[in-house]
Design a protein around this motif. Structure first.
Motif, PDB file in Angstrom:
ATOM      1  N   ALA A  84       0.833  -1.203   0.000  1.00 40.20           N
ATOM      2  CA  ALA A  84       0.000   0.000   0.000  1.00 40.20           C
ATOM      3  C   ALA A  84       0.869   1.254   0.000  1.00 40.20           C
ATOM      4  CB  ALA A  84      -0.928  -0.005   1.210  1.00 40.20           C
ATOM      5  N   LEU A  85       1.982   1.209   0.718  1.00 42.76           N
ATOM      6  CA  LEU A  85       2.901   2.343   0.736  1.00 42.76           C
ATOM      7  C   LEU A  85       3.488   2.591  -0.647  1.00 42.76           C
ATOM      8  CD1 LEU A  85       4.526   4.479   2.341  1.00 42.76           C
ATOM      9  CD2 LEU A  85       6.223   2.699   2.779  1.00 42.76           C
ATOM     10  N   LEU A  86       3.800   1.516  -1.380  1.00 45.73           N
ATOM     11  CA  LEU A  86       4.367   1.657  -2.718  1.00 45.73           C
ATOM     12  C   LEU A  86       3.423   2.418  -3.642  1.00 45.73           C
ATOM     13  CD1 LEU A  86       5.900  -1.907  -3.263  1.00 45.73           C
ATOM     14  CD2 LEU A  86       7.028   0.148  -2.408  1.00 45.73           C
ATOM     15  N   GLU A  87       2.124   2.259  -3.408  1.00 44.94           N
ATOM     16  CA  GLU A  87       1.136   2.952  -4.232  1.00 44.94           C
ATOM     17  C   GLU A  87       1.187   4.468  -4.017  1.00 44.94           C
ATOM     18  OE1 GLU A  87      -0.944   1.636  -6.388  1.00 44.94           O
ATOM     19  OE2 GLU A  87      -0.708  -0.515  -6.011  1.00 44.94           O
ATOM     20  N   GLU A  88       1.665   4.876  -2.858  1.00 43.22           N
ATOM     21  CA  GLU A  88       1.614   6.303  -2.490  1.00 43.22           C
ATOM     22  C   GLU A  88       2.856   7.068  -2.892  1.00 43.22           C
ATOM     23  OE1 GLU A  88      -1.120   7.528  -1.166  1.00 43.22           O
ATOM     24  OE2 GLU A  88      -2.047   5.530  -1.176  1.00 43.22           O
ATOM     25  N   LEU A  89       3.962   6.381  -3.178  1.00 38.37           N
ATOM     26  CA  LEU A  89       5.236   7.060  -3.415  1.00 38.37           C
ATOM     27  C   LEU A  89       5.509   7.235  -4.898  1.00 38.37           C
ATOM     28  CD1 LEU A  89       7.415   5.158  -0.770  1.00 38.37           C
ATOM     29  CD2 LEU A  89       6.219   7.348  -0.506  1.00 38.37           C
ATOM     30  N   ASP A  90       6.199   8.335  -5.249  1.00 38.86           N
ATOM     31  CA  ASP A  90       6.581   8.533  -6.644  1.00 38.86           C
ATOM     32  C   ASP A  90       7.927   7.862  -6.883  1.00 38.86           C
ATOM     33  OD1 ASP A  90       8.707  10.257  -5.837  1.00 38.86           O
ATOM     34  OD2 ASP A  90       7.335  11.964  -5.795  1.00 38.86           O
ATOM     35  N   PRO A  91       8.373   7.722  -8.153  1.00 40.82           N
ATOM     36  CA  PRO A  91       9.611   7.005  -8.458  1.00 40.82           C
ATOM     37  C   PRO A  91      10.835   7.517  -7.708  1.00 40.82           C
ATOM     38  CG  PRO A  91       8.352   7.345 -10.459  1.00 40.82           C
ATOM     39  CD  PRO A  91       7.648   8.106  -9.382  1.00 40.82           C
ATOM     40  N   GLU A  92      10.956   8.830  -7.552  1.00 39.15           N
ATOM     41  CA  GLU A  92      12.119   9.368  -6.844  1.00 39.15           C
ATOM     42  C   GLU A  92      12.106   8.963  -5.376  1.00 39.15           C
ATOM     43  OE1 GLU A  92      12.502  13.541  -7.366  1.00 39.15           O
ATOM     44  OE2 GLU A  92      12.898  13.413  -9.534  1.00 39.15           O
ATOM     45  N   GLU A  93      10.934   9.014  -4.763  1.00 38.39           N
ATOM     46  CA  GLU A  93      10.833   8.620  -3.352  1.00 38.39           C
ATOM     47  C   GLU A  93      11.129   7.123  -3.196  1.00 38.39           C
ATOM     48  OE1 GLU A  93       7.473  11.560  -1.435  1.00 38.39           O
ATOM     49  OE2 GLU A  93       6.816  10.043  -2.899  1.00 38.39           O
ATOM     50  N   LEU A  94      10.654   6.322  -4.142  1.00 33.31           N
ATOM     51  CA  LEU A  94      10.916   4.886  -4.091  1.00 33.31           C
ATOM     52  C   LEU A  94      12.414   4.621  -4.184  1.00 33.31           C
ATOM     53  CD1 LEU A  94       8.035   3.633  -6.424  1.00 33.31           C
ATOM     54  CD2 LEU A  94       8.240   3.215  -3.971  1.00 33.31           C
ATOM     55  N   ALA A  95      13.091   5.333  -5.092  1.00 36.96           N
ATOM     56  CA  ALA A  95      14.532   5.148  -5.244  1.00 36.96           C
ATOM     57  C   ALA A  95      15.271   5.579  -3.986  1.00 36.96           C
ATOM     58  CB  ALA A  95      15.031   5.922  -6.462  1.00 36.96           C
ATOM     59  N   ASP A  96      14.874   6.706  -3.400  1.00 37.67           N
ATOM     60  CA  ASP A  96      15.534   7.210  -2.197  1.00 37.67           C
ATOM     61  C   ASP A  96      15.390   6.225  -1.028  1.00 37.67           C
ATOM     62  OD1 ASP A  96      16.328   9.459  -3.522  1.00 37.67           O
ATOM     63  OD2 ASP A  96      14.681  10.719  -2.794  1.00 37.67           O
ATOM     64  N   MET A  97      14.251   5.539  -0.960  1.00 38.93           N
ATOM     65  CA  MET A  97      13.989   4.614   0.138  1.00 38.93           C
ATOM     66  C   MET A  97      14.448   3.194  -0.162  1.00 38.93           C
ATOM     67  SD  MET A  97      10.174   5.960   1.242  1.00 38.93           S
ATOM     68  CE  MET A  97      10.111   4.887   2.683  1.00 38.93           C
ATOM     69  N   GLY A  98      15.086   2.999  -1.343  1.00 35.91           N
ATOM     70  CA  GLY A  98      15.562   1.661  -1.697  1.00 35.91           C
ATOM     71  C   GLY A  98      14.450   0.708  -2.074  1.00 35.91           C
ATOM     72  N   LEU A  99      13.312   1.250  -2.537  1.00 37.15           N
ATOM     73  CA  LEU A  99      12.151   0.418  -2.851  1.00 37.15           C
ATOM     74  C   LEU A  99      11.872   0.346  -4.353  1.00 37.15           C
ATOM     75  CD1 LEU A  99       9.723   1.587  -0.042  1.00 37.15           C
ATOM     76  CD2 LEU A  99      11.011  -0.543  -0.147  1.00 37.15           C
ATOM     77  N   ALA A 100      12.800   0.810  -5.175  1.00 36.26           N
ATOM     78  CA  ALA A 100      12.561   0.825  -6.624  1.00 36.26           C
ATOM     79  C   ALA A 100      12.343  -0.586  -7.156  1.00 36.26           C
ATOM     80  CB  ALA A 100      13.729   1.492  -7.339  1.00 36.26           C
ATOM     81  N   ALA A 101      13.154  -1.545  -6.696  1.00 32.80           N
ATOM     82  CA  ALA A 101      13.013  -2.923  -7.190  1.00 32.80           C
ATOM     83  C   ALA A 101      11.703  -3.532  -6.748  1.00 32.80           C
ATOM     84  CB  ALA A 101      14.187  -3.771  -6.703  1.00 32.80           C
ATOM     85  N   ALA A 102      11.297  -3.252  -5.511  1.00 28.77           N
ATOM     86  CA  ALA A 102      10.042  -3.804  -5.000  1.00 28.77           C
ATOM     87  C   ALA A 102       8.838  -3.242  -5.746  1.00 28.77           C
ATOM     88  CB  ALA A 102       9.912  -3.510  -3.513  1.00 28.77           C
ATOM     89  N   ALA A 103       8.943  -2.002  -6.199  1.00 28.87           N
ATOM     90  CA  ALA A 103       7.824  -1.361  -6.888  1.00 28.87           C
ATOM     91  C   ALA A 103       7.788  -1.687  -8.367  1.00 28.87           C
ATOM     92  CB  ALA A 103       7.919   0.151  -6.707  1.00 28.87           C
ATOM     93  N   ARG A 104       8.887  -2.192  -8.913  1.00 37.46           N
ATOM     94  CA  ARG A 104       8.988  -2.403 -10.355  1.00 37.46           C
ATOM     95  C   ARG A 104       8.110  -3.573 -10.805  1.00 37.46           C
ATOM     96  NH1 ARG A 104      14.353  -3.825 -10.694  1.00 37.46           N
ATOM     97  NH2 ARG A 104      14.861  -1.624 -10.371  1.00 37.46           N
ATOM     98  N   ARG A 105       7.510  -3.430 -11.975  1.00 39.66           N
ATOM     99  CA  ARG A 105       6.737  -4.513 -12.559  1.00 39.66           C
ATOM    100  C   ARG A 105       7.677  -5.625 -13.017  1.00 39.66           C
ATOM    101  NH1 ARG A 105       1.662  -4.459 -14.139  1.00 39.66           N
ATOM    102  NH2 ARG A 105       1.592  -2.173 -14.013  1.00 39.66           N
TER     103      ARG A 105
END
Length: 852
Positions: free
Chosen positions: A209-230
Motif C-alpha cells: 500500500a505504501l508503494l502505491e503512495e510514493l513517486d519514483p524518486e521517493e521509491l529510489a531514495d527509500m531503496g524500494l525501486a526494485a520492490a515497486a517495479r513490474r
C-alpha cells in the motif's frame, strides 16, 4: 528502514482489476516481434536494472543461453581437474521423444526461425546466415528426421487409489479447472495471467500500500525501486501449434523427463490436473497467424504422413553438422567439434555470436544490455577464478528463478502486481507471511540440510497446507547443491540438541504446558489444532529446524526474521511463566523443543485436548459410527459409516450405491448437526476413492447390452447388526436385497497386498408376491472404469482356487470368489469397461473385496 516500513499501518485496499489486467499484458515480448531479445528471468529482473553486477549478469547469460555448451569456460579449458566452478550450460530439451511430443510443422518453423516463432526463446538461430529457401529446406529435413527417428514412448504413469489415472486422461481436461490451477498454484509467478480471470478477496499489505503512495524518486531514495517495479513475464508462445493434448499433459506431469535442467519446475500435478492445465493452456496460448513467411505451402509434410527416407537422412546429417547434440540429448551420439574457449572469443568481431553481421553463423537477438554484460563477463578474470560459495548459491537461485517466488536479503519475491493471485485457502487473513512463499534469508541457518533437500526435491510433506501456492520440485543437481551452499553461506550452527540445550530429560511435560501460553493460538500439531487455527505445523520440528536457530528465534523473533507475525514471549529476556523451570527462558525453550521433538509420544497441548473433547469430530473406537449427512460424491442422502479399523465408506441412499471409501480420520459432524445450509461434509482422512455412479444391478437381455439408466429401485433404509454396522435394504425387480459392508478381516488382507479394505456381501432373495419379478436375466456390475485389468496383467478370468482380482485405472483392486468369476463377463465399449456377474439362481450371494 525496512522495520519502519513494516511498522507503518496503512489501510488495506482492494487490488483493482486494472492493475491485474496490466500485469497480464506485461510479457517482455510480443508474439510477433522477431527481434525480441532472449528472456532470462534472473537477468531481466535484476541485471537489466543494475540490481546485480553486470559481470554476474553476463555469467548468468553464458549459462542460460548455453554458450558454454560449445565454448568452454576458462576453468574447464585450463585442464584443471576440479571443474566444479565452470559455467555449466543450461542445454535444451531432450529430443528422444520429439517426434511424438511436438508438431512436425511447428518443429520446421521453429528451427527455421526460432526467435520469430517464439520470441524470447533462448534457442539460438543456427540458420540466420542462410537464405529463406535454404533455411526452409534444412529445417524441414531436421524436422522430418526428428519426427521419424526420435519417438521414445511416453513414460508410464502408475495409478494408485489416491491418485487415479483415467484412460486417455489427456482428453478429459477441464479448462476452467486448469485456469484455476494456473492462477493459484504458482504459475503466474513467472507467466502472465489471464486478464479475464477474476481475483477475489486479495488485499494489499501495508508495504505494498505504501508503494502505491510514493513517486519514483521517493521509491529510489527509500531503496524500494526494485520492490515497486513490474516483473516481466516469461512468454509461452503458441502452445497449440507446438503440442497436442497428450504431449502437453505429459510434459506438465513430468517436466524433467524432457527438460532435465528444470527451469520449468515440477509442480507435482496429478494426471487429471495436468490434463486440466493443458486444456486451459492450449485454449489460452494459441495463434492462427503464420509465423514464418518464407514457408512454401507444401514444404512440410503432415505429421501423420511418412517422411521420405532421403529427407530424413539429410535431416540427420544437418543435425550432426549444426552440432545440435551440443545442447540436445537424442538417440544420435555425435562428438562436439572443438571450438575456442570463451576467453579467446573476439566479441567485437562482426561475425562473432555477439556481433551484428547478418553473416554470423549463430544468432541471438541480444540487446545492448545483454551484449555488454556478456562482454564484461568474458573480459573479467572471474571466469578463470574459483567461485565463492555465495556466488555459486546466487547463480543457482538466479538460474532456477527461485527469486521469482522467494525473497532473500531484500532481493526478489513475488512481483508487486502478481501478489493478488497468491492467497490462503478460504482467504484466511494470515498476512503476507501466510500467503506468500517464505523468505530464504538465513534459511541455511534455520533448516537442516536433510530437510532442505527434501523440500527442493518435493519429498517434504507440507507444513503450510493453508497456502494455495505449492512448492515445486527441482532437478537433482539443484537438490544436491542448494542445501550445502545454504548451510555454508548462512553459517549454519548444526550443533545437536545436547550441545545447544544440555540435558533435556524430563522436560517434555513442562514444554507441553508452555504450548498453551500462545503456541496453540497460531500453530497446528500433527494436524490437530484449536478451532480456526491454520498456522505452521510444529509436528516433527526437530527433523526440520536446527535447535540453535529455534532458541534464537524464540528469544528474539523480530531480529531473526524480518516482518514476522511471531510475537516475542520472552520480553526483555523474562518468561511469562516465572514459576516454571525457575523462569529460565533458555530452559523453557529447551522444554518446548523437547516436547515438540517427542510428539506424538506425549499428549496434545491441554487446550487442544479440551477443545477436541468439546468438538464434533467423530472418531470410531470400539464400534462403527453412522452419520446421515450431505457429502460430495455421495450426495444429499449420504449415509457415512466409520469403523475403528480406520477404513470408512459413504453409501448413496438416493442412487442406492456404494459411493466413496477412505482411510484415516472419519468425519466432523458439527456442520451436519448444528449448521444450517452447511457445506458438504468432506472425509477427514486420506486416500479417498470415488465409485462409479449408478445402481449396481440391471436386467439385461444380452451380456453386452449397455447398462441402463437408473432403474426403479426402492431403498428400504438399514438395520443395525449386532456389531454396530448397518445392513442396507432395498428392492429391485421383484428381489429383496441386503447389502452389508465391513472391514476386511486380517486373513483376507494378504491377497489384496493392502493393510485394510472393505468386504461387501450382497444377498438376493425373490419376493414371491411381487408382480414385478424379474423376467430378463439379472446382472450385478462388480465395478467399472476406463479399463479393467488383472493386477498381474493376465486375463481377468482364470481357473484357480484363489479369488479373481481385477483393478481399474483408479488403482482400486476388486476381488471376487472363483464361483462368481467363472461366469463373469467383461463388457467393453469405446469409453468404459465393466466387470459383470450374472445372477443365476435365488437366493444368490455375492461377495466382493475392495482394497486401495
Amino acid at each position: 528502514m525496512r522495520y519502519l516500513i513494516a511498522g507503518l499501518w496503512v489501510a488495506t485496499v482492494a487490488w483493482t482489476a486494472v492493475a491485474v489486467a496490466e500485469e497480464s499484458r506485461s510479457d517482455l515480448t510480443s508474439l510477433h516481434d522477431s527481434s525480441a531479445p532472449p528472456v532470462v528471468a534472473g537477468f531481466d529482473r535484476f541485471a537489466r536494472h543494475g540490481d546485480i553486477d553486470a559481470v554476474d549478469g553476463g555469467r548468468l547469460l553464458l549459462s542460460e543461453l548455453s554458450c558454454t555448451a560449445c565454448h568452454a569456460s576458462d576453468v574447464a579449458a585450463a585442464g584443471k581437474k576440479n571443474t566444479a566452478d565452470a559455467i555449466a550450460p543450461k542445454r535444451g530439451p531432450r529430443l528422444h521423444s520429439a517426434g511424438l511430443r511436438y508438431s512436425q510443422a511447428w518443429l520446421a518453423d521453429f528451427i527455421a526461425s526460432p526467435h520469430q516463432v517464439k520470441p524470447g526463446t533462448t534457442m539460438p538461430d543456427l540458420l540466420g546466415n542462410r537464405s529463406p529457401q535454404q533455411r526452409r529446406e534444412i529445417s524441414t529435413a531436421i524436422a522430418a528426421f526428428l519426427a521419424d527417428t526420435q519417438r521414445a514412448d511416453y513414460p508410464e504413469i502408475k495409478a494408485t487409489g489416491a491418485n487415479p489415472v483415467m484412460f486417455e486422461f489427456w482428453n478429459r481436461g477441464d479448462a476452467d479447472h486448469g485456469s484455476e490451477i494456473f492462477h493459484t498454484r504458482g504459475c503466474v509467478a513467472c507467466h502472465s495471467s489471464d486478464a479475464g480471470y477474476v481475483v477475489t478477496g486479495a488485499i494489499t499489505s501495508p508495504v505494498d500500500a505504501l508503494l502505491e503512495e510514493l513517486d519514483p524518486e521517493e521509491l529510489a531514495d527509500m531503496g524500494l525501486a526494485a520492490a515497486a517495479r513490474r516483473v516481466d513475464s516469461i512468454p509461452l508462445g503458441d502452445l497449440a501449434a507446438k503440442y497436442t493434448r497428450k504431449s502437453l499433459a505429459h510434459f506438465l506431469h513430468d517436466p524433467a523427463h524432457t527438460r532435465p535442467a528444470l527451469r520449468m519446475p515440477d509442480f507435482k500435478l496429478s494426471s487429471n490436473e495436468s490434463a486440466d492445465l493443458a486444456e486451459y493452456l492450449l485454449s489460452a496460448y494459441s495463434s492462427d497467424e503464420p509465423t514464418f513467411s518464407a514457408k512454401p505451402s507444401s514444404a512440410v509434410s503432415s505429421d501423420d504422413a511418412a517422411n521420405d527416407a532421403a529427407l530424413v537422412q539429410r535431416g540427420r546429417e544437418w543435425f550432426t553438422e549444426l552440432n545440435c547434440a551440443a545442447c540436445h540429448d537424442s538417440s544420435i551420439k555425435a562428438a562436439s567439434p572443438s571450438v575456442m574457449p570463451l576467453s579467446a572469443v573476439n566479441f567485437a568481431a562482426a561475425k562473432s555470436c555477439l556481433g551484428d553481421s547478418p553473416q554470423r553463423p549463430v544468432r541471438y537477438p541480444l540487446d545492448s544490455v545483454q551484449r555488454d554484460a556478456i562482454a564484461k563477463a568474458i573480459a573479467s578474470n572471474k571466469l578463470g577464478q574459483a567461485v565463492s560459495a555465495t556466488q555459486k548459491l546466487d547463480d543457482i537461485l538466479l538460474a532456477s528463478n527461485c527469486y521469482g517466488c522467494h525473497q532473500r536479503d531484500e532481493r526478489g519475491g513475488i512481483g508487486r502486481y502478481r501478489k493478488p493471485y497468491f492467497e490462503t485457502a478460504g482467504h484466511i487473513d494470515l498476512g503476507d507471511e501466510g500467503r506468500l512463499p517464505p523468505p530464504l534469508t538465513g534459511v541455511g541457518a534455520k533448516l537442516t540440510s536433510a530437510h532442505l533437500a527434501n523440500v527442493v526435491s518435493g519429498k517434504a510433506p507440507p507444513v503450510r497446507p493453508y497456502m494455495q501456492i505449492q512448492m515445486p520440485r527441482f532437478s537433482l543437481d539443484v537438490t544436491r547443491a542448494l542445501p550445502k551452499l545454504f548451510a555454508e553461506v548462512d553459517e549454519a550452527n548444526d550443533a545437536d540438541t545436547t550441545r545447544v540445550f544440555g540435558k533435556t530429560k524430563d522436560l517434555a511435560d513442562a514444554g507441553r504446558e508452555l504450548m498453551d501460553i500462545g503456541c496453540v493460538q497460531c500453530h497446528t500439531f500433527g494436524g490437530d489444532a484449536l478451532p480456526g487455527v491454520v498456522g505452521v505445523d510444529l509436528n516433527k520440528i526437530n527433523s526440520r529446524i536446527h535447535p540453535a536457530w529455534f532458541e534464537q528465534f524464540l528469544l528474539n523473533p523480530g531480529d531473526v526474521k524480518a516482518r514476522t507475525r511471531m510475537p516475542t514471549f520472552f520480553v526483555d529476556g523474562k518468561s511469562p511463566k516465572p514459576d516454571l523451570l525457575d523462569g529460565d527462558p533458555k530452559r523453557q525453550i529447551a522444554a518446548m523443543w523437547t516436547y515438540l521433538s517427542e510428539l506424538p509420544k506425549y499428549p496434545l497441548p491441554s487446550k487442544i485436548e479440551k477443545s477436541r473433547a468439546e468438538n464434533y469430530e467423530l472418531s470410531p473406537t470400539d464400534r462403527p459410527m453412522i452419520l446421515r449427512t450431505f457429502m460430495p460424491g455421495a450426495g444429499p442422502h449420504a449415509i457415512a459409516v466409520g469403523f475403528p479399523e480406520q477404513v470408512h465408506f459413504a453409501f448413496d441412499a438416493e442412487q442406492v450405491r456404494l459411493a466413496t471409501t477412505w482411510r484415516g480420520r472419519f468425519l466432523d459432524a458439527q456442520g451436519t448437526w448444528f449448521v444450517r445450509f452447511a457445506p458438504p461434509a468432506d472425509p477427514l482422512g486420506q486416500e479417498v476413492v470415488e465409485f462409479p455412479e449408478g445402481f449396481s444391478f440391471a436386467k439385461l437381455n444380452q451380456a453386452d447390452d449397455p447398462w441402463p439408466l437408473p432403474p426403479d429401485v426402492r431403498f428400504g433404509g438399514y438395520r443395525i447388526n449386532a456389531d454396530g454396522s448397518p445392513l442396507f435394504l432395498y428392492r429391485y425387480a421383484g428381489v429383496e436385497v441386503t447389502d452389508h459392508i465391513e472391514p476386511l478381516a486380517a486373513e483376507d488382507r494378504s491377497e489384496t497386498h493392502h493393510k485394510t479394505g472393505l468386504r461387501r456381501t450382497i444377498t438376493l432373495t425373490p419376493i414371491e408376491s411381487d408382480a414385478n419379478a424379474t423376467v430378463a436375466p439379472l446382472w450385478f456390475r462388480v465395478h467399472q472404469g476406463d479399463r479393467m485389468t488383472r493386477i498381474d496383467d493376465h486375463t481377468m478370468r482364470h481357473e484357480s482356487g484363489q479369488n479373481e482380482t481385477g483393478q481399474n485405472e483408479a488403482g482400486l483392486t476388486i476381488a471376487i470368489p472363483p464361483s462368481l468369476a467363472r461366469d463373469a463377463h467383461v463388457y467393453q465399449s469405446d469409453d468404459v469397461t465393466e466387470w459383470r456377474v450374472p445372477v443365476r439362481e435365488f437366493p444368490f450371494k455375492i461377495e466382493v473385496n475392495y482394497s486401495w
